[in-house]
Structure formats: structure tokens, C-alpha cells
Enzyme design. Structure first.
Site, PDB file in Angstrom:
ATOM      1  N   ARG A 137       3.027 -67.258 -77.602  1.00 47.00           N
ATOM      2  CA  ARG A 137       3.203 -67.995 -78.854  1.00 47.00           C
ATOM      3  C   ARG A 137       2.372 -67.382 -79.979  1.00 47.00           C
ATOM      4  O   ARG A 137       2.766 -67.469 -81.144  1.00 47.00           O
ATOM      5  CB  ARG A 137       2.769 -69.447 -78.671  1.00 47.00           C
ATOM      6  CG  ARG A 137       3.660 -70.241 -77.768  1.00 47.00           C
ATOM      7  CD  ARG A 137       3.267 -71.686 -77.785  1.00 47.00           C
ATOM      8  NE  ARG A 137       3.417 -72.238 -79.140  1.00 47.00           N
ATOM      9  CZ  ARG A 137       3.265 -73.518 -79.446  1.00 47.00           C
ATOM     10  NH1 ARG A 137       2.957 -74.378 -78.513  1.00 47.00           N
ATOM     11  NH2 ARG A 137       3.419 -73.942 -80.676  1.00 47.00           N
TER      12      ARG A 137
ATOM     13  N   LYS B 148      -0.205 -65.367 -87.548  1.00 42.51           N
ATOM     14  CA  LYS B 148       0.760 -66.395 -87.154  1.00 42.51           C
ATOM     15  C   LYS B 148       0.680 -67.603 -88.086  1.00 42.51           C
ATOM     16  O   LYS B 148       1.703 -68.098 -88.559  1.00 42.51           O
ATOM     17  CB  LYS B 148       0.459 -66.862 -85.716  1.00 42.51           C
ATOM     18  CG  LYS B 148       1.221 -68.115 -85.315  1.00 42.51           C
ATOM     19  CD  LYS B 148       0.883 -68.586 -83.908  1.00 42.51           C
ATOM     20  CE  LYS B 148      -0.350 -69.436 -83.792  1.00 42.51           C
ATOM     21  NZ  LYS B 148      -0.181 -70.872 -84.104  1.00 42.51           N
ATOM     22  N   ASN B 149      -0.544 -68.071 -88.342  1.00 39.96           N
ATOM     23  CA  ASN B 149      -0.672 -69.326 -89.081  1.00 39.96           C
ATOM     24  C   ASN B 149      -0.445 -69.184 -90.585  1.00 39.96           C
ATOM     25  O   ASN B 149      -0.477 -70.179 -91.313  1.00 39.96           O
ATOM     26  CB  ASN B 149      -2.026 -69.982 -88.798  1.00 39.96           C
ATOM     27  CG  ASN B 149      -2.046 -70.583 -87.403  1.00 39.96           C
ATOM     28  OD1 ASN B 149      -1.000 -70.689 -86.742  1.00 39.96           O
ATOM     29  ND2 ASN B 149      -3.220 -70.975 -86.940  1.00 39.96           N
TER      30      ASN B 149
ATOM     31  N   ARG C 293       4.493 -77.898 -83.684  1.00 38.25           N
ATOM     32  CA  ARG C 293       4.065 -78.888 -84.668  1.00 38.25           C
ATOM     33  C   ARG C 293       4.271 -78.447 -86.107  1.00 38.25           C
ATOM     34  O   ARG C 293       4.607 -79.250 -86.967  1.00 38.25           O
ATOM     35  CB  ARG C 293       2.577 -79.184 -84.470  1.00 38.25           C
ATOM     36  CG  ARG C 293       2.256 -79.899 -83.205  1.00 38.25           C
ATOM     37  CD  ARG C 293       0.791 -80.241 -83.196  1.00 38.25           C
ATOM     38  NE  ARG C 293       0.447 -81.063 -84.349  1.00 38.25           N
ATOM     39  CZ  ARG C 293       0.557 -82.378 -84.379  1.00 38.25           C
ATOM     40  NH1 ARG C 293       0.963 -83.030 -83.332  1.00 38.25           N
ATOM     41  NH2 ARG C 293       0.233 -83.051 -85.464  1.00 38.25           N
TER      42      ARG C 293
ATOM     43  N   CYS D 115      -0.597 -83.435 -78.779  1.00 39.33           N
ATOM     44  CA  CYS D 115      -0.491 -82.159 -78.063  1.00 39.33           C
ATOM     45  C   CYS D 115      -1.782 -81.921 -77.301  1.00 39.33           C
ATOM     46  O   CYS D 115      -2.687 -82.751 -77.339  1.00 39.33           O
ATOM     47  CB  CYS D 115      -0.165 -81.008 -79.001  1.00 39.33           C
ATOM     48  SG  CYS D 115      -1.532 -80.489 -79.993  1.00 39.33           S
TER      49      CYS D 115
ATOM     50  N   ASP E 292     -10.258 -72.349 -83.901  1.00 38.29           N
ATOM     51  CA  ASP E 292      -9.335 -71.485 -83.158  1.00 38.29           C
ATOM     52  C   ASP E 292     -10.044 -70.321 -82.452  1.00 38.29           C
ATOM     53  O   ASP E 292      -9.400 -69.546 -81.739  1.00 38.29           O
ATOM     54  CB  ASP E 292      -8.247 -70.937 -84.092  1.00 38.29           C
ATOM     55  CG  ASP E 292      -7.257 -72.015 -84.507  1.00 38.29           C
ATOM     56  OD1 ASP E 292      -7.273 -73.105 -83.916  1.00 38.29           O
ATOM     57  OD2 ASP E 292      -6.466 -71.761 -85.440  1.00 38.29           O
TER      58      ASP E 292
ATOM     59  N   ARG F 264      -3.712 -85.407 -83.115  1.00 34.23           N
ATOM     60  CA  ARG F 264      -3.173 -84.714 -84.281  1.00 34.23           C
ATOM     61  C   ARG F 264      -2.191 -85.567 -85.098  1.00 34.23           C
ATOM     62  O   ARG F 264      -0.984 -85.268 -85.145  1.00 34.23           O
ATOM     63  CB  ARG F 264      -2.535 -83.386 -83.852  1.00 34.23           C
ATOM     64  CG  ARG F 264      -3.538 -82.501 -83.137  1.00 34.23           C
ATOM     65  CD  ARG F 264      -2.998 -81.161 -82.793  1.00 34.23           C
ATOM     66  NE  ARG F 264      -2.880 -80.265 -83.936  1.00 34.23           N
ATOM     67  CZ  ARG F 264      -2.346 -79.059 -83.873  1.00 34.23           C
ATOM     68  NH1 ARG F 264      -1.861 -78.620 -82.747  1.00 34.23           N
ATOM     69  NH2 ARG F 264      -2.292 -78.290 -84.943  1.00 34.23           N
TER      70      ARG F 264
ATOM     71  N   VAL G   7      -0.325 -87.320 -88.480  1.00 32.47           N
ATOM     72  CA  VAL G   7       0.192 -86.712 -89.726  1.00 32.47           C
ATOM     73  C   VAL G   7       0.007 -87.675 -90.909  1.00 32.47           C
ATOM     74  O   VAL G   7       0.642 -87.521 -91.936  1.00 32.47           O
ATOM     75  CB  VAL G   7       1.681 -86.302 -89.598  1.00 32.47           C
ATOM     76  CG1 VAL G   7       1.845 -85.117 -88.674  1.00 32.47           C
ATOM     77  CG2 VAL G   7       2.548 -87.476 -89.147  1.00 32.47           C
ATOM     78  N   ASP G   8      -0.896 -88.660 -90.747  1.00 35.79           N
ATOM     79  CA  ASP G   8      -1.072 -89.669 -91.799  1.00 35.79           C
ATOM     80  C   ASP G   8      -1.435 -89.049 -93.149  1.00 35.79           C
ATOM     81  O   ASP G   8      -0.956 -89.485 -94.197  1.00 35.79           O
ATOM     82  CB  ASP G   8      -2.140 -90.701 -91.372  1.00 35.79           C
ATOM     83  CG  ASP G   8      -3.472 -90.052 -90.992  1.00 35.79           C
ATOM     84  OD1 ASP G   8      -3.454 -88.935 -90.437  1.00 35.79           O
ATOM     85  OD2 ASP G   8      -4.530 -90.643 -91.245  1.00 35.79           O
TER      86      ASP G   8
END
Ligand code: EPZ
Length: 429
Positions: free
Chosen positions: A408, A22-23, A102, A126, A316, A131, A133-134
Site C-alpha cells: 500500500r 503517497k500521502n 480512508r 481502522c 508515521d 479515527r 471524521v467529526d
């Protein structure tokens, strides 16, 4: 809402085919925006997240086809998906779509590279943490992008095109490395990415970008050097096997006992997790066919594990390991260093009889002789599947609610476990 009933107690025996990751699939699909030619991806898993990303890409004018059919109509696994971003019609990724997944924030980079502008909703927090995003935005700024935040959106502009630059991540970030790579591939000049993520999914995307004509050296290391090119072309790429899915089933077999071949799994992608299983007393054998997991009779030995970026033990798989350690003969410790709030499964495992205490980022798990079935639910997909693992070894029936989390990220979970002897059933309501 659907739920899954599991009647625990039996071993798992047989073969489980491992799906495409998936990732890796998600950023690979996003990379299709970098070229006006067609990108063909093989071994794409049929997952809710993949369907959702297809919707997001459609919104930008991207055509996603499966062997002549629209991808979301297919039920089969290991799909071949043809993606064409010949005409990008919209450079806005709206809140309604980005907030559902995301990873869709990553469209920022290819939209900037192709169109010189992008307006992408901030994803928000989440279940597993804030999390931010900087670092992703910092990477874009280093490549000459002007960024403003307006009404919850990142408004990014590169009027003179992307310029090569030096990006040094203060923290290893998978998403940051994906966006930096994609943008740098089409930037003017050379980009150096230091402290890049080395996750196999990053390597898979880099390999695909090279097939598309990108010039990247240092793939698989923490220093990537990219010589930007003016255009990328279409390519065909096979998504690598899902190491988290493989690791999850390996922990499930370790939990129930039995003998299962994880067909197509690659040990080099999850060596740290396999090492932990061996330490816990599980037999692990690798061959050309995949990875064989066996536990017959012996108990589970406790372990001490800290999550780390690749090649360390993956966050994960943290919840799945914790489920296994609830039945260990002794006390285990698991420290989570990647996300600050990734222990939502602890209270649910406790409902099944687990004894876990939390002290900041460290969980102490006292192994118990028995777990007992109960209704449970989880807040993200890895936490959900940890409850499935615990349920497989619990006495009686467990009902796992909020099954959409599992959909998902796990392809045909009930079928794969059911074929190995698990008593598992989806109940529709
Ligand atoms: C990816 O998320 C994965 N998602 C996650 O998998 C995985 O848990 C994570 O990498 C770590 O391996 C996908 O690939 C789609 P990060 P990502 O940027 O890229 C902090 C799953 O279950 N950070 O590597 O979002 C961040 O808060 C999911 O499949 C910043 O501080 O993760 C975290 O603490 C969940 N600023 C750490 O870095 C930033 O700008 C690592 O996050 C970016 C990240």
C-alpha cells in the site's frame, strides 16, 4: 498470500531512490475532481493505494491515464498520470470502496464544490484507532453545507453552493485541512482555516491548487486564508518526495549499519527524524543529491521521543523508530500522541526478542544485544515496515506476513533494500 523472507545480519550500502509521497499523491488525485480540465501529476508512486484511489475516481466518472495507458497497467516507478474529471457522473462514494481506503472519504469536498451534493460512506475505524471524521464534517458545515447521516453514509448538500467561512480546528488534522482547502478554493467568498495542519503534503496540495488557479495565502503556516474562485483550471504538478519512505530507510540503515544515500530525499521534510538519528549516534549528511545516512561501528544510543504534528516527530515513523531502539544501548521512551492505538507492532517486535512495555500512550524499550528471526505480521503499513527493519538486524530468517500492507505504501521495497545488500525475498503462495 505473499510473504517476505528476510535473512538479517548484514549492513546496507548503496543508493536508495526516494519515490513520490503517497500521502500527497492521494489528495492531489482527489483534487482533480475540482476541475473539468486535466490535472497532470508527475512522480506518482506505483502503489496499491494509488491504484485503489484510481478505482474510486473511476466510479465518479473520472478518467485516469498514464502516458496514454490506463494507470494500473504500468509497473514502472515515478509515473506521470493524467486525470480528467470533465464529467462527474456519480456523487456517491460507496462503502465497498471507502472502507478499503480512508483517504477516499476526502472526495466529499470536491464533489460538494463541483456538484453541490455528495453521498459518501463513513469510513469506520481502522487498525491504528477510531479515527473519527467529526472535524471534517464541522469544516464542511462552516462552509454552508447541510449534513445528515443516513444508513452509514454522510449525505451532504450545499444547494446554494459553498460559502466562505471561519474554520478553527480544535486538533490538528491533515485530512480536515485537505478537505477544508479543497472546498474553500471553490467557495463563494473568503475562508480562514485556523490551526491548519502544516504537514508538507498539505503544502504540496496547496501549491498544486494555486497552480490550478486557487487563491491561498499562508501556505505552510497554521493559518490559511482562501479567496474562493468560480472555477479552477488544469495544471501540471510534481509530487514531492516521500518523507516517510526516506525516514523509514534512514532508520533501516541506522539499524543495520552501513552507508546509504537516500537519493532525492529532502532534509527539510524530516528534520525532526534526522535530529533523533543524530542523537542516536548516526551520521547524517545532506546535499543536493539527497540525505546520506552512515553508521559504522558505533552502537545506537537510546532516545526519548514524542510524536507530534509537523514539524514534530511524525507518527508515521513511530513504529520504525521503535524497531531501531530495540537494539539501543539502554532504555528509550516513545510517546504516541496522534493515534490512540498505534502500538500494534509491539507484540510482533517482542516475537523477535524485543523488550518493550506499554503504559497508556508511552512505550519503554529496553535495548537488547540480539534479535532473532521469527514469523511475524502486522496490521498497518508502518507497523509492517518496522518489522522489516527489525528483521534486517535479526539473526536468521524472519517471515513478514500480510505483505499487502507494505504494497500500500512502499514502492519496490524488496528491490530497493536488496540493491543495498539486504537478503530479502518475496515468496508467493
Ligand atoms: C493522515 O491521516 C495520513 N494519511 C496518516 O498516514 C497520518 O498518520 C496522519 O495524517 C497524521 O499525520 C494520509 O495522508 C492519507 P489526521 P488523517 O486527521 O488525515 C483525529 C499512513 O500510514 N481526528 O491528521 O486521517 C484523528 O483521530 C497514514 O500513511 C479527529 O478526532 O489523520 C487523529 O487522532 C496512517 N477528528 C488526529 O486527529 C477528525 O475529524 C490526526 O488525524 C479527524 C481527525
Amino acid at each position: 498470500m505473499d510473504r517476505i523472507r528476510i535473512t538479517g545480519g548484514g549492513p546496507l550500502n548503496g543508493t536508495i531512490p526516494i519515490s513520490g509521497a503517497k500521502n500527497a499523491t492521494l489528495p492531489l488525485m482527489i483534487a482533480s475532481l475540482l476541475t473539468e480540465e486535466t490535472l497532470i501529476l508527475d512522480n506518482v508512486p506505483h502503489l496499491a493505494d494509488v491504484v485503489q484511489l484510481q478505482r474510486i475516481l473511476n466510479n465518479h466518472g473520472v478518467d485516469v491515464m498514464l502516458s496514454g495507458k490506463r494507470a494500473h497497467t504500468a509497473e514502472n516507478a515515478g509515473q506521470t498520470v493524467k486525470i480528467s474529471a470533465a464529467n462527474i457522473v456519480d456523487t456517491t462514494a460507496p462503502y465497498e470502496l471507502v472502507s478499503k481506503m480512508r483517504a477516499s472519504f476526502w472526495v466529499l469536498a470536491p464533489l460538494l464544490a463541483r456538484k453541490g451534493e455528495a453521498r459518501v460512506s463513513l469510513p469506520g475505524g481502522c487498525a491504528i484507532g477510531t479515527r473519527p471524521v467529526d472535524l471534517l464534517l464541522m469544516a464542511m458545515e462552516k462552509l454552508g453545507v447541510n449534513i445528515e447521516i443516513e444508513a452509514g453514509y454522510v449525505v451532504a448538500r450545499a444547494p446554494k453552493g459553498l460559502q466562505g467561512g471561519e474554520i478553527n480546528f480544535s486538533k490538528v488534522t491533515v485530512g480536515g485541512t485537505h478537505v477544508a482547502l479543497m472546498a474553500a478554493a471553490l467557495a463563494n467568498g473568503t475562508t480562514v482555516i485556523d490551526n491548519a495542519a502544516r504537514e508538507p503534503e498539505v503544502t504540496d496540495v496547496a501549491d498544486c491548487l494555486v497552480k490550478m488557479g486557487a487563491k491561498i495565502s499562508g501556505i505552510g503556516t497554521s493559518r490559511l486564508v482562501i479567496d474562493g474562485v468560480a472555477k479552477l483550471n488544469g495544471a501540471r504538478h510534481r509530487v514531492l518526495p516521500d518523507r516517510i519512505e526516506a525516514g523509514t530507510y534512514a532508520f533501516a540503515v541506522a539499524m543495520t549499519g552501513g552507508d546509504v544515500l537516500l537519493e532525492g530525499a529532502r532534509p527539510d521534510l524530516l528534520q525532526s527524524a534526522l535530529d533523533v538519528l543524530v542523537e542516536a549516534g548516526v551520521k547524517v549528511t545532506s546535499s543536493n543529491e539527497g540525505i546520506r545516512i552512515q553508521r559504522n561501528g558505533a552502537g545506537i544510543a537510546p532516545v526519548r521521543v514524542t510524536t507530534e504534528p509537523f514539524p514534530g516527530f511524525p507518527t508515521d515513523l513511530q513504529a520504525q523508530l521503535m524497531a531501531l531502539m530495540t537494539r539501543a544501548k539502554g532504555t528509550s521512551q516513545i510517546t504516541e500522541t496522534i493515534f490512540e492505538n498505534r502500538f500494534m507492532h509491539v507484540q510482533e517486535l517482542a516475537r523477535l526478542g524485543a523488550r518493550i512495555s506499554l503504559d497508556g500512550q508511552m512505550a519503554t524499550i529496553e535495548g537488547v544485544d540480539k534479535l532473532k528471526g521469527a514469523p511475524v505480521m502486522a496490521t498497518d503499513l508502518r507497523a509492517s515496515v518496522s518489522l522489516v527493519i527489525a528483521a534486517l538486524a535479526a539473526e536468521g530468517d524472519t517471515y513478514v506476513n500480510r505483505v499487502y500492507h507494505l504494497d500500500r505504501g512502499f514502492e519496490r521495497l524488496e528491490e530497493k533494500l536488496g540493491r543495498c545488500g539486504a537478503q530479502i525475498e518475496r515468496l508467493s503462495s
